[in-house]
Scaffold this active site. Structure first.
Site, PDB file in Angstrom:
ATOM      1  CB  SER A   1      -0.951   0.015   1.197  1.00  0.00           C
ATOM      2  OG  SER A   1      -0.223  -0.042   2.405  1.00  0.00           O
TER       3      SER A   1
ATOM      4  N   GLY B   1      -5.208  -8.348 -15.132  1.00  0.00           N
ATOM      5  CA  GLY B   1      -4.697  -9.683 -14.853  1.00  0.00           C
ATOM      6  C   GLY B   1      -3.283  -9.724 -14.327  1.00  0.00           C
TER       7      GLY B   1
ATOM      8  CE1 TYR C   1      11.325  -1.929  12.349  1.00  0.00           C
ATOM      9  CE2 TYR C   1      13.305  -0.572  12.371  1.00  0.00           C
ATOM     10  CZ  TYR C   1      12.313  -1.236  11.672  1.00  0.00           C
ATOM     11  OH  TYR C   1      12.303  -1.189  10.304  1.00  0.00           O
TER      12      TYR C   1
ATOM     13  CB  ALA D   1      14.842  -7.021  19.590  1.00  0.00           C
ATOM     14  CB  ALA D   2      11.357  -7.042  15.557  1.00  0.00           C
TER      15      ALA D   2
END
Length: 280
Positions: A11, A45, A146, A148-149
């Site tokens: 997005s 498509g 953040y 760590a993630a």
């Protein structure tokens, strides 16, 4: 040869730029959003948009199944891009903030990969790209959770590479620096309410730097998207890729500091081995 992509989080930001770049060269993209429609015009498509909250494991499995169906049974590239940041002092973060961050930035990609791997392995050739962050390689103040993630996603990628490379699935962890997207907006960043005292020179300074950076970042998301096209087309893609001169500078400084510290403490490091036993 055209490719079929599955990209989470198209997005805005890098995910949007990547989807547009892939579509512009004639590839097919199955992309996910949490709500609304991405601002993309595409040939009929070629673009398929699925609603997905990557904290929902059952929804991830259904979305991956649908992506394979929409792509005619084959996905060439799976990109884990959906995620967000959490900034602030570690001691100010709540359990709920930490758990949601890891659910999105770590367990989301894990579940996408786990759902896709059986068919990717069966194909005998595929690419997985995990968008991490320079914070996952060279962290700074105000981004402990953040970082760590992203460290976790980096580690997952490195180990996964060793598991699946012999099966034809090539994996890359991409660590961007600061790019001129809306990453620093409320869409992509959560701020823990500052309560603890004494962090003005560290967390406060870093938070101010983040705020003043918005709209001034050196990184161009369209150029980053073109770089990602290159690595998915490369016969021998990198396991680790940095994006942006700031990411390069931070990574080199971190590596130099680690090497220096290893050398300084080498004697203590090796002192913990069992002593050699003289042959009798």
């Amino acid at each position: 040869m055209t490719k079929h992509w599955f990209i989470t989080g198209i997005s805005r930001g890098l995910g949007l730029a990547l989807a547009k770049a892939a579509l512009a060269r004639g590839d097919t993209v199955v992309g996910t959003v949490r709500s609304g429609a991405p601002p993309i015009e595409a040939e009929a498509g070629k673009l398929h948009v699925l609603m997905l909250d990557v904290t929902d494991g059952a929804a991830i499995t259904a979305a991956v199944d649908e992506a394979f169906r929409l792509a005619g049974g084959r996905l060439d590239v799976v990109v884990n891009n959906a995620g967000y940041g959490l900034l602030g002092a570690l001691e100010d973060a709540t359990d709920a903030e930490a758990e949601r961050l890891f659910a999105t930035d770590v367990f989301g990609p894990f579940k996408v990969i786990r759902a896709a791997l059986p068919r990717l392995r069966a194909q005998g050739e595929a690419r997985i790209v995990n968008i991490t962050s320079i914070a996952g390689r060279a962290p700074g103040a105000a981004s402990a959770l953040y970082a760590a993630a992203k460290y976790a996603l980096e580690g997952l990628t490195a180990s996964l590479h060793q598991e699946v490379a012999p099966l034809g699935v090539k994996v890359t962890a991409v660590a961007p620096g600061a790019f001129r997207t809306d990453f620093l907006s409320a869409h992509s960043i959560r701020l823990s309410e500052t309560r603890a005292e004494g962090y003005g020179g560290t967390v406060g300074k870093a938070s101010h730097a983040f705020s003043s950076m918005a709209g001034q970042q050196r990184g161009d998301p369209d150029r980053a998207a073109r770089a990602l096209l290159r690595i998915v087309d490369a016969p021998d893609p990198p396991l680790n890729l940095l994006l942006g001169s700031d990411a390069l500078r931070r990574a080199r400084a971190k590596h130099a500091a680690v090497e220096a510290e290893i050398d300084t403490w080498e004697d203590l490091t090796i002192s913990t081995d069992f002593p050699e036993v003289e042959a009798r």
